[in-house]
Write an enzyme that holds these catalytic residues in place. Structure first.
Site, mmCIF file in Angstrom:
data_model
loop_
_atom_site.group_PDB
_atom_site.id
_atom_site.type_symbol
_atom_site.label_atom_id
_atom_site.label_comp_id
_atom_site.label_asym_id
_atom_site.label_seq_id
_atom_site.Cartn_x
_atom_site.Cartn_y
_atom_site.Cartn_z
ATOM 1 C CG PHE A 261 -1.808 1.247 1.212
ATOM 2 C CD1 PHE A 261 -2.957 1.288 0.418
ATOM 3 C CD2 PHE A 261 -1.492 2.369 1.964
ATOM 4 C CE1 PHE A 261 -3.768 2.419 0.388
ATOM 5 C CE2 PHE A 261 -2.299 3.505 1.939
ATOM 6 C CZ PHE A 261 -3.434 3.525 1.151
ATOM 7 C CG ASP B 172 5.541 3.451 1.682
ATOM 8 O OD1 ASP B 172 5.613 4.118 2.733
ATOM 9 O OD2 ASP B 172 4.498 3.340 1.015
ATOM 10 C CE LYS C 132 -0.734 6.019 7.552
ATOM 11 N NZ LYS C 132 -0.481 5.238 6.344
HETATM 12 C C1 LIG Z 1 -0.713 5.555 4.916
HETATM 13 C C2 LIG Z 1 0.308 5.076 3.952
HETATM 14 C C3 LIG Z 1 0.572 5.779 2.762
HETATM 15 C C4 LIG Z 1 -0.227 6.971 2.348
HETATM 16 O O1 LIG Z 1 -0.094 8.022 3.234
HETATM 17 P P1 LIG Z 1 -1.174 9.215 3.262
HETATM 18 O O2 LIG Z 1 -0.631 10.152 4.264
HETATM 19 O O3 LIG Z 1 -2.479 8.598 3.607
HETATM 20 O O4 LIG Z 1 -1.194 9.803 1.892
HETATM 21 C C5 LIG Z 1 1.604 5.320 1.964
HETATM 22 N N1 LIG Z 1 2.321 4.237 2.300
HETATM 23 C C6 LIG Z 1 2.097 3.544 3.426
HETATM 24 C C7 LIG Z 1 2.961 2.380 3.773
HETATM 25 C C8 LIG Z 1 1.077 3.926 4.287
HETATM 26 O O5 LIG Z 1 0.824 3.219 5.395
#
Ligand SMILES: *Cc1c(COP(=O)(O)O)cnc(C)c1O
Length: 397
Positions: free
Chosen positions: A129, A214, A244
């Site tokens: 994701f 990521d 985050k």
């Molecule tokens: C939440 C998340 C995203 C997206 O972040 P947003 O701040 O919602 O745009 C991307 N990668 C990972 C692994 C995430 O958990």
């Protein structure tokens, strides 16, 4: 969601109006123990005095200038981030998705600048994701998020999580980068093996491919290291997206790169109106200072070890509900048996005053504030056990 909001979410019938450490309080004064922290965002809990102070202080001074002008807080935080990671360069964003967009653009632009524009393909893994923009849903490759949004974007190759043979055979002359979450969050809290990360790094070196992590969810101390990949030696990325937890609840993210990977991102190649604004930087700096205080990560690892151990105990006691406990540090997944739907179980926990989340692969996810104590964990486990009993009773009908 009631109109006029778009129907994209379905929250429970609760209105939270206040936060206090690991607790959230509703408009009627009910207290809930927060073991999801806005999906690993409130890394220091709610209403943390250092964060509130930093934000209020900056709010009195200057909110926004755009990147037409230097923002001193950016330089300060970029220096902290580069001093403490593999990275040499930082671009600030407002969200994780934007950090991923910057990472993908940086990778492709690197090969363009090297005179190899035919190298543009990005390899990703199932269960990934990376956010909700067009670039991010195509990178994530989840059919549920792609359906109905037009033709899939060219240039992404997805292989099965953990399938190192598939990875080797998917690398071609056109491969620019490999993108992965060291610990998958939304996909069901699955961690890559340290040895696999090392092997992926080695493959990247062998083929001249960029490695992108990521760490939007698993970074910012979530796993007990500042960034999750630090658990694996010799597995550093060339580019990393974070968000985050680094903002502690204020929207911010960043794309970090090495000098080599990032040096071609010159004037005009990328930008953001709000990214790195003074308010976000004030909070981001304060969060970073807290996370890097001596002993902070030791506490995280101590409490995470205790929580994990106790959850394994509960898994033994409630084998009809819990199939497996997994994850790293304070990013923990309980994979539930097929007969127990994770969203229903999250509801049972909430009925008992414990907030947790759902993730893919029928996982119930926990990501409490990193400031959680063993006492908080004991309270959470009591509430969780009531939910486990209720789930067991439901199974028996
Ligand atoms: C939440 C998340 C995203 C997206 O972040 P947003 O701040 O919602 O745009 C991307 N990668 C990972 C692994 C995430 O958990």
């Amino acid at each position: 969601m009631p109109a006029p909001l778009m129907d994209t979410y379905s929250p429970p019938d609760l209105d939270f109006v206040r936060g206090d450490g690991v607790w959230m309080i509703t408009d009627t004064g009910e207290r809930y123990l927060d073991f999801i922290a806005g999906i690993a965002v409130n890394s220091l809990g709610h209403n943390h005095p250092a964060l509130v102070g930093a934000l209020k202080d900056q709010a009195d001074k200057l909110w926004h200038t755009s990147n037409m002008f230097r923002v001193p807080g950016q330089l300060e935080l970029a220096k902290k981030l580069t001093d403490n990671t593999f990275a040499d360069r930082v671009f600030f964003t407002n969200s994780g998705t934007e950090a991923i967009e910057c990472a993908l653009k940086t990778a492709r632009h690197y090969f363009f600048a090297m005179g190899e524009p035919h190298r543009y393909r990005i390899i990703t893994f199932t269960g990934a994701f990376h956010g909700r923009s067009f670039g991010a849903i195509n990178a994530g490759g989840n059919p549920k998020y792609l359906e109905g949004f037009g033709p899939a974007m060219e240039g992404f190759d997805q292989i099965a999580f953990g399938d190192m043979d598939a990875l080797k055979s998917t690398i071609t002359e056109e491969t620019a980068a490999i993108l992965l979450e060291p610990v998958q969050g939304e996909g069901g809290v699955r961690a890559f093996e340290d040895a696999d990360l090392r092997e992926i790094r080695r493959l990247c070196d062998e083929h001249g491919i960029l490695l992108i992590y990521d760490e939007v969810q698993c970074g910012a101390g979530r796993t007990g290291k500042l960034f999750a990949h630090e658990w694996a030696e010799r597995a550093q990325p060339d580019i990393m997206a974070v968000a985050k937890g680094v903002g502690g609840g204020f929207p911010m993210g960043a794309c970090l790169t090495t000098d080599a990977a990032g040096e071609h991102m010159k004037m005009g190649t990328h930008g953001s109106t709000f990214g790195g604004n003074p308010l976000a930087m004030a909070v981001g700096n304060a969060v970073f200072d807290e996370l890097t205080k001596p002993g902070f990560m030791d506490e995280v690892n101590e409490v995470a070890g205790y929580l994990k151990q106790q959850l394994h105990g509960l898994a033994d006691t409630y084998p009809d509900v819990i199939e497996e406990v997994r994850g790293r540090g304070l990013l923990i997944g309980m994979k539930l048996k097929d007969a127990v739907v994770n969203r229903d179980f999250v509801g049972l926990a909430r009925d008992n005053g414990l907030l947790i989340g759902a993730a893919g692969d029928n996982v119930a996810r926990m990501a409490p504030p990193l400031t959680v104590t063993k006492d908080d964990v004991r309270t959470a486990l009591e509430k969780l056990e009531v939910a486990l009993k209720a789930a067991t009773d439901k199974l028996k009908g």
